[in-house]
Design a protein around this motif. Sequence first.
Motif, PDB file in Angstrom:
ATOM      1  N   ILE A 199      -7.251   0.840   2.316  1.00  0.00           N
ATOM      2  CA  ILE A 199      -7.378   2.216   2.798  1.00  0.00           C
ATOM      3  C   ILE A 199      -6.282   2.549   3.804  1.00  0.00           C
ATOM      4  O   ILE A 199      -5.693   3.636   3.778  1.00  0.00           O
ATOM      5  CB  ILE A 199      -8.777   2.438   3.402  1.00  0.00           C
ATOM      6  CG1 ILE A 199      -9.847   2.332   2.313  1.00  0.00           C
ATOM      7  CG2 ILE A 199      -8.863   3.797   4.088  1.00  0.00           C
ATOM      8  CD1 ILE A 199     -11.268   2.429   2.829  1.00  0.00           C
ATOM      9  N   ASN A 200      -5.981   1.607   4.687  1.00  0.00           N
ATOM     10  CA  ASN A 200      -4.908   1.837   5.656  1.00  0.00           C
ATOM     11  C   ASN A 200      -3.557   2.015   4.967  1.00  0.00           C
ATOM     12  O   ASN A 200      -2.740   2.852   5.372  1.00  0.00           O
ATOM     13  CB  ASN A 200      -4.841   0.680   6.652  1.00  0.00           C
ATOM     14  CG  ASN A 200      -6.005   0.686   7.630  1.00  0.00           C
ATOM     15  OD1 ASN A 200      -6.530   1.752   7.974  1.00  0.00           O
ATOM     16  ND2 ASN A 200      -6.415  -0.484   8.091  1.00  0.00           N
TER      17      ASN A 200
ATOM     18  N   LEU B 275      -0.385   8.775   2.229  1.00  0.00           N
ATOM     19  CA  LEU B 275      -0.917  10.138   2.200  1.00  0.00           C
ATOM     20  C   LEU B 275      -0.534  10.947   3.435  1.00  0.00           C
ATOM     21  O   LEU B 275      -0.572  12.188   3.385  1.00  0.00           O
ATOM     22  CB  LEU B 275      -2.442  10.093   2.081  1.00  0.00           C
ATOM     23  CG  LEU B 275      -3.010   9.541   0.774  1.00  0.00           C
ATOM     24  CD1 LEU B 275      -4.511   9.354   0.896  1.00  0.00           C
ATOM     25  CD2 LEU B 275      -2.674  10.447  -0.396  1.00  0.00           C
ATOM     26  N   LYS B 276      -0.180  10.291   4.518  1.00  0.00           N
ATOM     27  CA  LYS B 276       0.101  11.047   5.744  1.00  0.00           C
ATOM     28  C   LYS B 276       1.335  11.935   5.602  1.00  0.00           C
ATOM     29  O   LYS B 276       1.479  12.912   6.342  1.00  0.00           O
ATOM     30  CB  LYS B 276       0.272  10.087   6.922  1.00  0.00           C
ATOM     31  CG  LYS B 276       1.516   9.233   6.861  1.00  0.00           C
ATOM     32  CD  LYS B 276       1.607   8.337   8.090  1.00  0.00           C
ATOM     33  CE  LYS B 276       2.891   7.494   8.057  1.00  0.00           C
ATOM     34  NZ  LYS B 276       2.976   6.609   9.250  1.00  0.00           N
TER      35      LYS B 276
ATOM     36  N   ARG C 187      -2.571  14.356   4.271  1.00  0.00           N
ATOM     37  CA  ARG C 187      -3.877  14.054   3.695  1.00  0.00           C
ATOM     38  C   ARG C 187      -4.287  12.639   4.116  1.00  0.00           C
ATOM     39  O   ARG C 187      -3.482  11.843   4.589  1.00  0.00           O
ATOM     40  CB  ARG C 187      -3.844  14.147   2.162  1.00  0.00           C
ATOM     41  CG  ARG C 187      -3.480  15.507   1.626  1.00  0.00           C
ATOM     42  CD  ARG C 187      -3.841  15.627   0.148  1.00  0.00           C
ATOM     43  NE  ARG C 187      -3.260  14.556  -0.647  1.00  0.00           N
ATOM     44  CZ  ARG C 187      -2.080  14.641  -1.259  1.00  0.00           C
ATOM     45  NH1 ARG C 187      -1.359  15.740  -1.158  1.00  0.00           N
ATOM     46  NH2 ARG C 187      -1.630  13.635  -1.984  1.00  0.00           N
ATOM     47  N   LYS C 188      -5.557  12.338   3.896  1.00  0.00           N
ATOM     48  CA  LYS C 188      -6.065  11.004   4.160  1.00  0.00           C
ATOM     49  C   LYS C 188      -7.334  10.789   3.345  1.00  0.00           C
ATOM     50  O   LYS C 188      -7.905  11.736   2.785  1.00  0.00           O
ATOM     51  CB  LYS C 188      -6.361  10.796   5.644  1.00  0.00           C
ATOM     52  CG  LYS C 188      -7.548  11.599   6.155  1.00  0.00           C
ATOM     53  CD  LYS C 188      -7.894  11.207   7.579  1.00  0.00           C
ATOM     54  CE  LYS C 188      -9.174  11.907   8.040  1.00  0.00           C
ATOM     55  NZ  LYS C 188      -9.576  11.477   9.399  1.00  0.00           N
TER      56      LYS C 188
ATOM     57  N   SER D 269       1.562  10.303  -4.768  1.00  0.00           N
ATOM     58  CA  SER D 269       2.569  10.290  -3.703  1.00  0.00           C
ATOM     59  C   SER D 269       3.550  11.442  -3.780  1.00  0.00           C
ATOM     60  O   SER D 269       4.366  11.602  -2.854  1.00  0.00           O
ATOM     61  CB  SER D 269       3.352   8.972  -3.759  1.00  0.00           C
ATOM     62  OG  SER D 269       4.075   8.873  -4.976  1.00  0.00           O
ATOM     63  N   THR D 270       3.491  12.238  -4.876  1.00  0.00           N
ATOM     64  CA  THR D 270       4.452  13.320  -5.122  1.00  0.00           C
ATOM     65  C   THR D 270       5.882  12.803  -5.187  1.00  0.00           C
ATOM     66  O   THR D 270       6.844  13.557  -4.924  1.00  0.00           O
ATOM     67  CB  THR D 270       4.351  14.428  -4.048  1.00  0.00           C
ATOM     68  OG1 THR D 270       4.760  13.893  -2.778  1.00  0.00           O
ATOM     69  CG2 THR D 270       2.930  14.965  -3.958  1.00  0.00           C
TER      70      THR D 270
END
Length: 358
Positions: free
Chosen positions: A76-77, A83-84, A88-89, A182-183
């Motif tokens: 998750i980390n 995502l940051k 987003r998270k 991740s775009t």
Amino acid sequence: MIKFMKFAQHVRGNVHKTSGKPNVEQYQAGEMLHADLIGPIYKSYALVCIDAKSKFIAGYLLSRKSQASSSLITVINRLNSILKFQDRKVCFLRTDNEFRTKELNGFCDANGINAEFTAPHSSYQNGKAENANKIIKNKMKLLLVDSGIPKHLWTYAFKHTIFLLNHIPRSNDNESPWEKFSTKKKNIDGIIPFGCLVFYFNYKNDQKIFTTNQSGVFLGYDNTIKIAIIYDGQSKKIIRTSAFQALPSVFPLRNESWYEHAGKNVKRVTGYPVSSYVGSDNVNVESISSNHSGKYDDSPIPLSGDDSDSPPPGPPAASVGLSSQDSLNRNLNPVTTPVNQLRSEERRVGKECRSRWS
């Protein structure tokens, strides 16, 4: 009163599990995460986390089942660090009760994650993770059977399966799960089949003019297609190298099957299922090879996320010299050579590899 008693008897005899289809449209990529375990396989486990929206999969190898909660926190980390950049998270987490520990509950409370645990005997409530496990296990089986890699090297098949599923677009989709998550785009034009014959540069020879390249069996990539993981038969080590060239149609460890001789005039698709996903466009691995330059690291690859555990020793891999590669390239032209002659020459090179390993 009589009607109520009849109704109560009817309800008592018709108890069904809850059902319903989740609405994934309400989530953005990375917000809803499903997690589950695969195993035990040779006393080891694999953690699978899939994003509900993008279908991006994060895999993590465990040596013990008790590492499930701590490994999930690590995953998750890592996902949050990606995502940051999109602001987003991970906001929602759905798992089975085997992850329900004080460590994970404390982590979710501290980071504002809504943890949802399935009811007892109701693993279907975590259906996305269960379906991802099924796809991964089927893909791993196909990779091991099609390449001839021994079953105890399943950890490398697991990693390569995750790599393929994340970077090859799914059915009726133009973007891969990684691009959605991740775009960012990732180039996989140089992808080669799992378990094929690979030659890599020998950096340990002092005189470069007399250098003889080593050979081995391809076990996947190390997060990028510019670094290959190869099992070397002479040193009995797992090699990480960026200087390698593959023969994508030669699988030294594969045993011939009866159906390969059933249709001699039919060209066999070498790339499936090594580098294709069910329902997506197949990658033509017969015309793809990789040739890079760099140095390699001969340290073993750990079994789990940390460096404390190492994978079980593998079987002897290719130790043939460049003569096999040169003879195959010199005598055969894939454009003008008949299919039967090409396949027989590929099988001859594979048999030569196996004879030198024994």
